[in-house]
Design an enzyme around this catalytic site. Structure first.
Site, PDB file in Angstrom:
ATOM      1  N   LYS A  51      37.616 -20.693   2.967  1.00  0.00           N
ATOM      2  CA  LYS A  51      38.621 -19.800   2.210  1.00  0.00           C
ATOM      3  C   LYS A  51      37.853 -19.236   1.005  1.00  0.00           C
ATOM      4  O   LYS A  51      37.024 -19.912   0.277  1.00  0.00           O
ATOM      5  CB  LYS A  51      39.971 -20.365   1.832  1.00  0.00           C
ATOM      6  CG  LYS A  51      40.847 -19.465   1.046  1.00  0.00           C
ATOM      7  CD  LYS A  51      42.257 -19.711   1.391  1.00  0.00           C
ATOM      8  CE  LYS A  51      43.115 -18.608   0.428  1.00  0.00           C
ATOM      9  NZ  LYS A  51      43.058 -17.522   0.762  1.00  0.00           N
ATOM     10  N   ASN A  75      50.992 -11.490   5.200  1.00  0.00           N
ATOM     11  CA  ASN A  75      50.716 -12.571   4.040  1.00  0.00           C
ATOM     12  C   ASN A  75      50.646 -12.135   2.635  1.00  0.00           C
ATOM     13  O   ASN A  75      49.997 -10.989   2.549  1.00  0.00           O
ATOM     14  CB  ASN A  75      49.440 -13.470   4.486  1.00  0.00           C
ATOM     15  CG  ASN A  75      48.155 -12.985   3.933  1.00  0.00           C
ATOM     16  OD1 ASN A  75      47.768 -13.220   2.925  1.00  0.00           O
ATOM     17  ND2 ASN A  75      47.341 -12.243   4.813  1.00  0.00           N
ATOM     18  N   ASN A 151      34.207 -10.985  -0.721  1.00  0.00           N
ATOM     19  CA  ASN A 151      35.643 -10.427  -0.476  1.00  0.00           C
ATOM     20  C   ASN A 151      35.803  -9.493  -1.406  1.00  0.00           C
ATOM     21  O   ASN A 151      36.385  -9.632  -2.725  1.00  0.00           O
ATOM     22  CB  ASN A 151      36.750 -11.592  -0.399  1.00  0.00           C
ATOM     23  CG  ASN A 151      37.848 -11.223  -0.079  1.00  0.00           C
ATOM     24  OD1 ASN A 151      38.095  -9.946   0.117  1.00  0.00           O
ATOM     25  ND2 ASN A 151      38.877 -12.060   0.167  1.00  0.00           N
ATOM     26  N   CYS A 154      40.619  -8.313  -0.833  1.00  0.00           N
ATOM     27  CA  CYS A 154      42.165  -8.914  -0.628  1.00  0.00           C
ATOM     28  C   CYS A 154      42.953  -8.073  -1.224  1.00  0.00           C
ATOM     29  O   CYS A 154      43.016  -7.424  -2.453  1.00  0.00           O
ATOM     30  CB  CYS A 154      41.886 -10.338  -1.724  1.00  0.00           C
ATOM     31  SG  CYS A 154      43.736 -11.043  -1.834  1.00  0.00           S
ATOM     32  N   LYS A 189      32.783  -7.920   2.904  1.00  0.00           N
ATOM     33  CA  LYS A 189      34.175  -7.641   3.888  1.00  0.00           C
ATOM     34  C   LYS A 189      35.021  -6.611   3.329  1.00  0.00           C
ATOM     35  O   LYS A 189      35.187  -6.693   2.051  1.00  0.00           O
ATOM     36  CB  LYS A 189      34.745  -9.057   3.685  1.00  0.00           C
ATOM     37  CG  LYS A 189      36.166  -9.015   4.714  1.00  0.00           C
ATOM     38  CD  LYS A 189      36.718 -10.305   4.824  1.00  0.00           C
ATOM     39  CE  LYS A 189      37.691 -10.350   5.895  1.00  0.00           C
ATOM     40  NZ  LYS A 189      38.305 -11.787   6.001  1.00  0.00           N
ATOM     41  N   GLY A 241      46.717  -9.874  13.127  1.00  0.00           N
ATOM     42  CA  GLY A 241      47.642 -10.028  14.270  1.00  0.00           C
ATOM     43  C   GLY A 241      47.153  -9.012  15.217  1.00  0.00           C
ATOM     44  O   GLY A 241      46.756  -7.998  14.890  1.00  0.00           O
ATOM     45  N   GLY A 267      40.230  -8.552  13.639  1.00  0.00           N
ATOM     46  CA  GLY A 267      41.501  -7.892  13.506  1.00  0.00           C
ATOM     47  C   GLY A 267      42.374  -8.097  14.908  1.00  0.00           C
ATOM     48  O   GLY A 267      41.961  -7.368  15.906  1.00  0.00           O
ATOM     49  N   GLY A 289      41.025 -14.689  13.664  1.00  0.00           N
ATOM     50  CA  GLY A 289      41.839 -14.881  12.341  1.00  0.00           C
ATOM     51  C   GLY A 289      43.228 -15.469  12.579  1.00  0.00           C
ATOM     52  O   GLY A 289      43.117 -16.810  12.914  1.00  0.00           O
TER      53      GLY A 289
HETATM   54  O1  RRO Z   1      44.718 -14.990  -0.292  1.00  0.00           O
HETATM   55  C1  RRO Z   1      45.285 -13.943   0.308  1.00  0.00           C
HETATM   56  O2  RRO Z   1      46.280 -13.678  -0.121  1.00  0.00           O
HETATM   57  C2  RRO Z   1      44.456 -13.113   1.071  1.00  0.00           C
HETATM   58  C3  RRO Z   1      43.168 -12.687   0.920  1.00  0.00           C
HETATM   59 BR1  RRO Z   1      41.994 -13.843  -0.279  1.00  0.00          BR
HETATM   60  C4  RRO Z   1      42.561 -11.953   1.758  1.00  0.00           C
HETATM   61  O3  RRO Z   1      41.247 -11.779   1.815  1.00  0.00           O
HETATM   62  N1  RRO Z   1      43.346 -11.327   2.784  1.00  0.00           N
HETATM   63  C5  RRO Z   1      44.474 -11.682   2.850  1.00  0.00           C
HETATM   64  O4  RRO Z   1      45.126 -11.007   3.709  1.00  0.00           O
HETATM   65  N2  RRO Z   1      45.179 -12.596   2.013  1.00  0.00           N
END
Ligand code: RRO
Length: 326
Positions: A51, A75, A151, A154, A189, A241, A267, A289
């Site tokens: 992570k 999320n 990353n 996010c 990413k 998803g 994806g 994922g």
């Molecule tokens: O932690 C998150 O909310 C999160 C991250 Br770091 C990311 O790169 N992509 C995502 O959908 N959630």
């Protein structure tokens, strides 16, 4: 007929098959606590991506953090992590003991912060692996075992991260700053929440990236059906998803044409058909994922299926990559 050789290279890393996990969707150590240590001796991915870690510790977004949607999930985790120093002290040593290459993942809130975190990881790797530079080599020995994913995508924090990855100049600054301190594989990413991903991809390539991961999650919204207010604690969230597979494929297809870097495609991957589609559009490696939440062993099973599908055609992985463009 001899079994299909699925080995692929991603920069200096050698993968036994072209399937890895998406950062944040497979915690091998948590899994080992429930299913047993065997999963650490034979992880179900060809390289392991932990992570996202940031320079400073973060507690993440308020709950609820996850909600199911038709064909996917949203999320808003908000990047909780103990910070890079705790990661180096606790996680990195046990990650290095895994019998797989690693792709560490770093998030940040400014180009300088990415570079500071990457620099700390680099020094720690030099120390932990006593990996200074072997005689006659130009790079530390760990470079063939450990890569780094930036990353810049996010969607669940209010500054940094995705606001860097939506801007080619900011992306370039972050990649350039990290390249100064990071000698190994450098994957960037990217976010799909842009109108021109190819511009960001080219900026990353010009700044020294060695590969791209496409794509992070799509920003979306779910309402609480009683209050009619945003359901997730963070308000909006990132959609993943099966629902996003055609959207992600489009980005892989287009960026493959516009940019020379190897692509890690992701994806909505849950079947070998998905793996084949991403590779045909231009991905050299495919990442599993949110499907791994239901089946942590999916990556290894997909590798077996991919060997069969390629074997039927007498192909190696490289014969499939980019087929959709011919
Ligand atoms: O932690 C998150 O909310 C999160 C991250 Br770091 C990311 O790169 N992509 C995502 O959908 N959630």
């Amino acid at each position: 007929m001899s079994p299909t050789d699925l080995r692929v290279s991603l920069g200096p890393l050698s993968l036994a098959y072209p399937i890895v996990n998406c950062s944040g969707t497979l915690d091998l150590f948590e899994l080992a606590a429930t299913v047993g240590e065997e999963v650490l001796r034979d992880p179900p991915v060809a390289a392991y991506v932990p992570k996202t870690v940031t320079l400073a510790p973060r507690s993440g977004n308020p709950p609820p953090r996850i909600v199911e949607t038709p064909g996917g999930m949203l999320n808003s985790i908000g990047l909780p992590n103990a910070g890079v120093e705790a990661f180096i002290g606790t996680d990195l040593p046990r990650l290095l003991r895994l019998p797989r290459p690693l792709i560490l993942n770093v998030g940040g809130f400014s180009p300088g912060e990415y570079a500071l975190a990457a620099g700390r990881l680099r020094s720690a790797l030099d120390m932990l692996t006593e990996g200074q530079v072997p005689d006659g080599a130009r790079q530390p020995g760990w470079v063939t075992k450990v890569g780094l994913e930036l990353n810049v995508s996010c969607p669940n924090v209010h500054s940094g991260c995705m606001s860097i990855g939506t801007d080619p100049a900011e992306t370039s600054a972050a990649v350039r700053a990290v390249r100064e301190v990071w000698p190994g594989l450098l994957v960037v990413k990217l976010t799909p929440n842009v109108t021109d991903m190819a511009a960001v991809a080219r900026a990353a390539e010009d700044a020294g990236a060695s590969a791209l991961s496409l794509v992070n999650t799509f920003k979306g919204l779910v309402l609480d059906r009683h209050t009619l207010r945003p359901y997730l604690g963070g308000g909006t969230g990132g959609l993943s998803g099966p629902a996003i597979k055609p959207l992600a494929l489009r980005f892989v297809y287009e960026v493959f044409r516009e940019c020379g870097l190897p692509i890690v495609g992701m994806g909505g991957v849950s079947t070998v058909r998905d793996v084949v589609d991403f590779m045909a559009c231009g991905a050299s490696v495919v990442a599993v994922g949110s499907a791994a939440f239901q089946d942590p062993w999916l990556g290894a099973r997909l590798a077996v299926d991919l060997a069969r599908v390629l074997g039927e055609r007498g192909w190696e992985p490289a014969d499939l990559v980019g087929k959709a463009h011919e």
